[in-house]
Scaffold this motif. Structure first.
Motif, PDB file in Angstrom:
ATOM      1  N   ALA A 197      49.437  10.085 -39.056  1.00 24.10           N
ATOM      2  CA  ALA A 197      49.102  10.169 -40.544  1.00 24.10           C
ATOM      3  C   ALA A 197      47.316  10.067 -40.711  1.00 24.10           C
ATOM      4  CB  ALA A 197      49.534   9.134 -41.390  1.00 24.10           C
ATOM      5  N   GLY A 198      46.802   9.372 -40.107  1.00 24.82           N
ATOM      6  CA  GLY A 198      45.334   8.961 -40.176  1.00 24.82           C
ATOM      7  C   GLY A 198      44.570  10.440 -39.492  1.00 24.82           C
ATOM      8  N   ILE A 199      44.892  10.934 -38.409  1.00 21.13           N
ATOM      9  CA  ILE A 199      44.467  12.086 -37.884  1.00 21.13           C
ATOM     10  C   ILE A 199      44.753  13.228 -38.776  1.00 21.13           C
ATOM     11  CG2 ILE A 199      45.035  13.842 -36.108  1.00 21.13           C
ATOM     12  CD1 ILE A 199      45.814  11.504 -34.277  1.00 21.13           C
ATOM     13  N   ARG A 200      45.661  13.386 -39.573  1.00 15.50           N
ATOM     14  CA  ARG A 200      46.023  14.359 -40.523  1.00 15.50           C
ATOM     15  C   ARG A 200      45.050  14.354 -41.716  1.00 15.50           C
ATOM     16  NH1 ARG A 200      50.379  17.609 -39.047  1.00 15.50           N
ATOM     17  NH2 ARG A 200      52.168  16.610 -38.220  1.00 15.50           N
ATOM     18  N   GLU A 201      44.716  13.120 -41.914  1.00 13.93           N
ATOM     19  CA  GLU A 201      43.592  12.953 -43.047  1.00 13.93           C
ATOM     20  C   GLU A 201      42.119  13.142 -42.754  1.00 13.93           C
ATOM     21  OE1 GLU A 201      44.455  12.375 -46.377  1.00 13.93           O
ATOM     22  OE2 GLU A 201      46.285  12.735 -45.739  1.00 13.93           O
ATOM     23  N   LEU A 202      41.837  13.446 -41.394  1.00 16.10           N
ATOM     24  CA  LEU A 202      40.589  13.452 -41.344  1.00 16.10           C
ATOM     25  C   LEU A 202      40.097  14.619 -41.878  1.00 16.10           C
ATOM     26  CD1 LEU A 202      40.633  12.949 -37.260  1.00 16.10           C
ATOM     27  CD2 LEU A 202      39.868  11.335 -38.992  1.00 16.10           C
ATOM     28  N   GLU A 203      38.989  14.719 -42.222  1.00 12.23           N
ATOM     29  CA  GLU A 203      38.117  15.861 -43.202  1.00 12.23           C
ATOM     30  C   GLU A 203      38.285  17.376 -42.127  1.00 12.23           C
ATOM     31  OE1 GLU A 203      36.405  18.389 -45.664  1.00 12.23           O
ATOM     32  OE2 GLU A 203      37.500  16.406 -46.129  1.00 12.23           O
ATOM     33  N   SER A 204      38.031  16.939 -40.751  1.00  9.37           N
ATOM     34  CA  SER A 204      37.919  18.172 -40.082  1.00  9.37           C
ATOM     35  C   SER A 204      39.371  18.981 -39.962  1.00  9.37           C
ATOM     36  CB  SER A 204      37.389  17.734 -38.615  1.00  9.37           C
ATOM     37  OG  SER A 204      38.182  16.659 -37.914  1.00  9.37           O
ATOM     38  N   VAL A 205      40.355  18.100 -40.105  1.00  6.56           N
ATOM     39  CA  VAL A 205      41.708  18.685 -40.176  1.00  6.56           C
ATOM     40  C   VAL A 205      41.955  19.122 -41.510  1.00  6.56           C
ATOM     41  CG1 VAL A 205      44.148  18.184 -39.746  1.00  6.56           C
ATOM     42  CG2 VAL A 205      42.264  17.092 -38.283  1.00  6.56           C
ATOM     43  N   ARG A 206      41.749  18.305 -42.309  1.00  6.17           N
ATOM     44  CA  ARG A 206      42.076  18.775 -44.005  1.00  6.17           C
ATOM     45  C   ARG A 206      41.547  20.028 -44.420  1.00  6.17           C
ATOM     46  NH1 ARG A 206      44.738  15.443 -47.122  1.00  6.17           N
ATOM     47  NH2 ARG A 206      43.605  16.389 -48.851  1.00  6.17           N
ATOM     48  N   ARG A 207      40.202  20.277 -43.853  1.00  6.83           N
ATOM     49  CA  ARG A 207      39.490  21.527 -44.370  1.00  6.83           C
ATOM     50  C   ARG A 207      40.036  22.936 -43.854  1.00  6.83           C
ATOM     51  NH1 ARG A 207      34.811  20.094 -40.672  1.00  6.83           N
ATOM     52  NH2 ARG A 207      35.158  21.525 -39.046  1.00  6.83           N
ATOM     53  N   ARG A 208      40.680  22.648 -42.842  1.00  4.07           N
ATOM     54  CA  ARG A 208      41.209  23.866 -42.091  1.00  4.07           C
ATOM     55  C   ARG A 208      42.276  24.789 -42.847  1.00  4.07           C
ATOM     56  NH1 ARG A 208      43.100  24.658 -37.540  1.00  4.07           N
ATOM     57  NH2 ARG A 208      41.562  25.807 -36.507  1.00  4.07           N
ATOM     58  N   THR A 209      42.043  26.247 -42.672  1.00  2.00           N
ATOM     59  CA  THR A 209      43.036  26.976 -43.277  1.00  2.00           C
ATOM     60  C   THR A 209      44.096  27.505 -42.271  1.00  2.00           C
ATOM     61  OG1 THR A 209      41.331  29.014 -42.595  1.00  2.00           O
ATOM     62  CG2 THR A 209      41.520  27.823 -44.961  1.00  2.00           C
ATOM     63  N   GLY A 210      43.678  27.407 -41.010  1.00  6.15           N
ATOM     64  CA  GLY A 210      44.804  27.558 -39.925  1.00  6.15           C
ATOM     65  C   GLY A 210      45.680  26.508 -39.705  1.00  6.15           C
TER      66      GLY A 210
END
Length: 257
Positions: A197-210
């Motif tokens: 859950a913490g990984i999914r909330e990382l900005e580098s993950v959340r900003r992705r469109t893919g």
């Protein structure tokens, strides 16, 4: 990206360097025979992959093509350049032309034994993506401990990769706490779900469109995914999956969870 959008589940395994050439052939044939007994409709919403050693790769790809259910072939590593004077390395361009769908990079063994750092792994992930394949990036904390510490360790690994791979390209993250790899038991379910859950909330993950799918891969086996399905997109099996019957059983569990 809308993270509420459904993501296809994903399950697969790596044979690492455990199999002989003959055993890889026999494993693949047995796996395909057992999988053929599973109704295709039951498997229609998941993706399955097999990652053999390099010598066995083209033979395995040919075997997988006989399956009525699409099965992806993966590679265990690659170089970050498409060609050049890199004796003993494997080109991502050649892997793509051979029919490889995804490439594993950044496994804890590559980091520890071969000294691969986050910058090198990010370059490899970028090369995989550049060649039209999906990078399967292994991430995880070194020592057992607090969830926040684990997420912070993973953040450095994830941010490096995401900064190198275009936002619109798919990335697969395999969360493998280093201390759980090869252990008799996986990490606790709450720890896994909280870290993911913490990984999914990382900005580098959340900003992705893919799409970014997250698997669990530390001593994963039967019965585990049912307890992780709320937060994980699938499993990345190790030695447990080297038994074709257990591999197919776990595929069905992921498909039906």
């Amino acid at each position: 990206m809308d993270d509420t959008a459904p993501r296809r589940r994903l399950i697969g395994l790596s044979t690492k360097m455990y199999f002989s050439l003959q055993r890889t052939r026999e494993f693949t044939n047995s796996f395909l025979a057992k999988l053929a007994d599973v109704p295709a409709e039951r498997l229609s919403h998941i993706d399955i992959f097999v990652i053999p050693d390099f010598i066995s790769l083209t033979t395995t790809i040919a075997q997988l093509e006989s399956s009525s259910v699409p099965i992806w072939a993966g590679a265990q590593n690659c170089h970050w350049e498409d060609q050049g004077a890199f004796t003993g390395e494997v080109s991502p361009s050649v892997l793509r032309s051979a029919g490889v769908k995804l490439v594993e990079v950044g496994h804890a063994e590559r980091r520890r034994i071969f000294g691969e750092d986050d910058a090198k792994i990010a370059k490899k992930a970028a090369a995989v993506s550049r060649n039209g394949m999906m990078p399967l990036v292994c991430i995880g904390e070194e020592t057992r401990g607090d969830v926040h510490v684990a997420v912070d360790e993973c953040r450095v690994q994830v941010d490096a990769v995401m900064s190198a791979v275009p936002d619109e390209q798919e990335v697969i993250l395999a969360y493998e706490p280093v201390w759980a790899i090869g252990a008799s038991q996986p990490a606790g379910e709450k720890h896994i779900l909280d870290v993911v859950a913490g990984i999914r909330e990382l900005e580098s993950v959340r900003r992705r469109t893919g799409m970014t799918r997250v698997l669990y891969g530390g001593s994963a086996g039967p019965g585990l995914y049912e307890r992780l399905k709320s937060g994980l997109d699938g499993l990345f099996l190790g030695r447990f999956g080297h038994d074709p019957e257990q591999f197919v059983r776990t595929i069905q569990e992921v498909a039906g969870a």
